[in-house]
Design a protein around this motif. Structure first.
Motif, mmCIF file in Angstrom:
data_model
loop_
_atom_site.group_PDB
_atom_site.id
_atom_site.type_symbol
_atom_site.label_atom_id
_atom_site.label_comp_id
_atom_site.label_asym_id
_atom_site.label_seq_id
_atom_site.Cartn_x
_atom_site.Cartn_y
_atom_site.Cartn_z
ATOM 1 N N ALA A 1 1.218 4.303 1.068
ATOM 2 C CA ALA A 1 0.699 4.690 2.400
ATOM 3 C C ALA A 1 0.388 6.234 2.853
ATOM 4 N N SER A 2 1.571 7.095 2.228
ATOM 5 C CA SER A 2 1.401 8.222 2.378
ATOM 6 C C SER A 2 0.630 9.142 1.332
ATOM 7 N N ARG A 3 0.266 8.516 0.194
ATOM 8 C CA ARG A 3 -0.482 9.263 -0.550
ATOM 9 C C ARG A 3 -1.914 8.642 -0.641
ATOM 10 N N GLY B 1 -3.471 6.388 2.132
ATOM 11 C CA GLY B 1 -3.641 5.892 3.223
ATOM 12 C C GLY B 1 -3.425 4.290 3.262
ATOM 13 N N ILE B 2 -3.868 3.664 4.374
ATOM 14 C CA ILE B 2 -3.554 2.165 4.527
ATOM 15 C C ILE B 2 -4.396 1.476 3.666
ATOM 16 N N LYS B 3 -5.354 1.720 2.728
ATOM 17 C CA LYS B 3 -5.981 1.065 2.072
ATOM 18 C C LYS B 3 -5.433 0.224 1.110
#
Length: 78
Positions: free
Chosen positions: A44-46, A48-50
């Motif tokens: 998620a940090s790298r 995003g939430i996709k």
């Protein structure tokens, strides 16, 4: 999966190694419960939430596959 593994181990493992085996199962369960949230946060940090939805679907598929490979009826070996 953890209660299922503990219950299944009680049926298929001999009593002389059951205590140590339950300790190992508990250790792997705790390690797994720490790795998956870390992996989710790193993704998620790298990106995003996709990638979170495919990750969730993959984890559910893996758990379903593991559930299916465990036999229904096991006999205790003493």
């Amino acid at each position: 999966m953890y209660p299922l593994c503990i219950n299944h181990a009680g049926w298929i493992l001999p009593r002389k190694i059951l205590t140590g085996s339950i300790g190992r199962i508990a250790g792997f369960g705790q390690a797994g419960s720490a790795v998956i949230p870390f992996m989710t946060g790193a993704l998620a940090s790298r990106f995003g939430i996709k990638p979170l939805q495919p990750l969730l679907v993959a984890m559910m598929g893996l758990m379903t596959a593991l559930w299916e490979i465990i036999p229904n009826h096991a006999k205790r070996r003493d």
